[in-house]
Design a protein around this motif. Structure first.
Motif, PDB file in Angstrom:
ATOM      1  N   THR A 143     -63.195 -15.526  36.289  1.00 26.03           N
ATOM      2  CA  THR A 143     -62.177 -15.675  35.254  1.00 26.03           C
ATOM      3  C   THR A 143     -61.031 -14.716  35.542  1.00 26.03           C
ATOM      4  O   THR A 143     -61.246 -13.583  35.973  1.00 26.03           O
ATOM      5  N   ARG A 144     -59.817 -15.204  35.313  1.00 26.29           N
ATOM      6  CA  ARG A 144     -58.610 -14.411  35.536  1.00 26.29           C
ATOM      7  C   ARG A 144     -57.882 -14.220  34.209  1.00 26.29           C
ATOM      8  O   ARG A 144     -57.730 -15.165  33.429  1.00 26.29           O
ATOM      9  N   VAL A 145     -57.400 -13.011  33.984  1.00 25.84           N
ATOM     10  CA  VAL A 145     -56.562 -12.713  32.824  1.00 25.84           C
ATOM     11  C   VAL A 145     -55.316 -12.006  33.342  1.00 25.84           C
ATOM     12  O   VAL A 145     -55.391 -10.870  33.828  1.00 25.84           O
ATOM     13  N   PHE A 146     -54.176 -12.683  33.276  1.00 25.35           N
ATOM     14  CA  PHE A 146     -52.898 -12.120  33.708  1.00 25.35           C
ATOM     15  C   PHE A 146     -52.081 -11.707  32.487  1.00 25.35           C
ATOM     16  O   PHE A 146     -52.029 -12.435  31.498  1.00 25.35           O
ATOM     17  N   SER A 192     -50.179  -7.620  35.356  1.00 27.10           N
ATOM     18  CA  SER A 192     -51.503  -7.065  35.619  1.00 27.10           C
ATOM     19  C   SER A 192     -52.490  -8.226  35.726  1.00 27.10           C
ATOM     20  O   SER A 192     -52.247  -9.317  35.211  1.00 27.10           O
ATOM     21  N   LEU A 193     -53.583  -7.971  36.417  1.00 21.50           N
ATOM     22  CA  LEU A 193     -54.639  -8.964  36.571  1.00 21.50           C
ATOM     23  C   LEU A 193     -55.979  -8.310  36.305  1.00 21.50           C
ATOM     24  O   LEU A 193     -56.252  -7.213  36.802  1.00 21.50           O
ATOM     25  N   LEU A 194     -56.820  -8.990  35.538  1.00 27.06           N
ATOM     26  CA  LEU A 194     -58.209  -8.607  35.336  1.00 27.06           C
ATOM     27  C   LEU A 194     -59.044  -9.792  35.805  1.00 27.06           C
ATOM     28  O   LEU A 194     -59.018 -10.859  35.189  1.00 27.06           O
ATOM     29  N   PHE A 195     -59.755  -9.606  36.934  1.00 19.87           N
ATOM     30  CA  PHE A 195     -60.547 -10.686  37.515  1.00 19.87           C
ATOM     31  C   PHE A 195     -62.022 -10.314  37.467  1.00 19.87           C
ATOM     32  O   PHE A 195     -62.416  -9.251  37.955  1.00 19.87           O
ATOM     33  N   VAL A 224     -65.719  -6.426  38.451  1.00 21.46           N
ATOM     34  CA  VAL A 224     -64.429  -6.677  37.808  1.00 21.46           C
ATOM     35  C   VAL A 224     -63.369  -5.992  38.659  1.00 21.46           C
ATOM     36  O   VAL A 224     -63.510  -4.820  39.016  1.00 21.46           O
ATOM     37  N   PHE A 225     -62.330  -6.733  39.013  1.00 27.40           N
ATOM     38  CA  PHE A 225     -61.204  -6.181  39.770  1.00 27.40           C
ATOM     39  C   PHE A 225     -59.981  -6.152  38.868  1.00 27.40           C
ATOM     40  O   PHE A 225     -59.699  -7.113  38.160  1.00 27.40           O
ATOM     41  N   ARG A 226     -59.259  -5.032  38.902  1.00 30.13           N
ATOM     42  CA  ARG A 226     -58.041  -4.900  38.091  1.00 30.13           C
ATOM     43  C   ARG A 226     -56.914  -4.367  38.960  1.00 30.13           C
ATOM     44  O   ARG A 226     -57.136  -3.503  39.818  1.00 30.13           O
ATOM     45  N   GLU A 283     -48.616  -4.641  44.207  1.00 25.96           N
ATOM     46  CA  GLU A 283     -49.752  -3.985  43.570  1.00 25.96           C
ATOM     47  C   GLU A 283     -49.576  -2.465  43.680  1.00 25.96           C
ATOM     48  O   GLU A 283     -49.650  -1.906  44.768  1.00 25.96           O
ATOM     49  N   ASP A 284     -49.348  -1.821  42.547  1.00 25.51           N
ATOM     50  CA  ASP A 284     -49.189  -0.359  42.535  1.00 25.51           C
ATOM     51  C   ASP A 284     -50.533   0.354  42.546  1.00 25.51           C
ATOM     52  O   ASP A 284     -50.669   1.433  43.119  1.00 25.51           O
TER      53      ASP A 284
END
Length: 198
Positions: free
Chosen positions: A53-56, A64-67, A81-83, A107-108
């Protein structure tokens, strides 16, 4: 003569106005000014028995992305979980993917949270050598981990962006090696869309 020049000037103004307010121009502007959260409505099958699941989140040129990756479509067996956070730019229209724009995501920072206690599973995903504690987010910006490169080595994601008439947002379909660090690695097709949730 004066009348002809006036007509030509008026025609130029009209043409300019049409171009400025064309659907393509409107779409690019909408992509450049994305705001709020876009997310998958259900887990996406990422192949090889994994689901994600992806949350942008977008705000004034920042993103930002929470995968989250899991072993089941109900997301009850999460692996990690990758952020990531950064900025983005919408570039020219894609020459190969209809209705899509080339985009550059910077990506910072990058973080990973290990969600499984299964050591063999963690090893299979290349997460066993990264010094993770379960359920504790770790900054991997300097070191990288598994398929994620350090920020100094790769802080660019060359992607696609598209927005349909219903407001669904599309990104490119990522390659198996997760490498989109250069423009030649940009995806050749779109992934399933995410929808605006708030």
């Amino acid at each position: 003569m004066k009348t002809s020049i006036t007509r030509l000037l008026l025609l130029a103004v009209v043409v300019t106005a049409v171009v400025a307010f064309s659907p393509a121009s409107d779409t690019k502007k909408a992509l450049e000014t994305l705001s709020g959260t876009y997310a998958d409505t259900k887990a996406v099958d990422w192949g090889r028995g994994t689901f994600g699941t992806r949350v942008f989140t977008f705000d004034k040129g920042r993103w930002s992305l929470l995968f989250t990756l899991a072993l089941d479509p109900q997301m009850k067996q999460p692996v990690f979980v990758f952020r990531t956070v950064g900025s983005y730019k919408v570039l020219e229209k894609s020459a190969t993917v209809p209705d899509a724009y080339n985009a550059l995501f910077i990506e910072d920072k990058k973080w990973v949270t290990l969600k499984t206690a299964d050591k063999q599973l963690a090893q299979g995903f290349g997460l066993d050598q990264c010094g993770f504690d379960i359920d504790k987010e770790k900054d991997i910006s300097l070191t990288g981990c598994s398929l994620w490169k350090p920020v100094a080595e790769c802080n660019e994601d060359h992607d696609l962006l598209a927005l349909d008439k219903d407001g669904k947002l599309y990104f490119g379909l990522r390659p198996d090696d997760n490498n989109m660090c250069t423009a030649d690695k940009r995806p050749a097709r779109l992934n399933v869309p995410v929808v605006h949730t708030r």
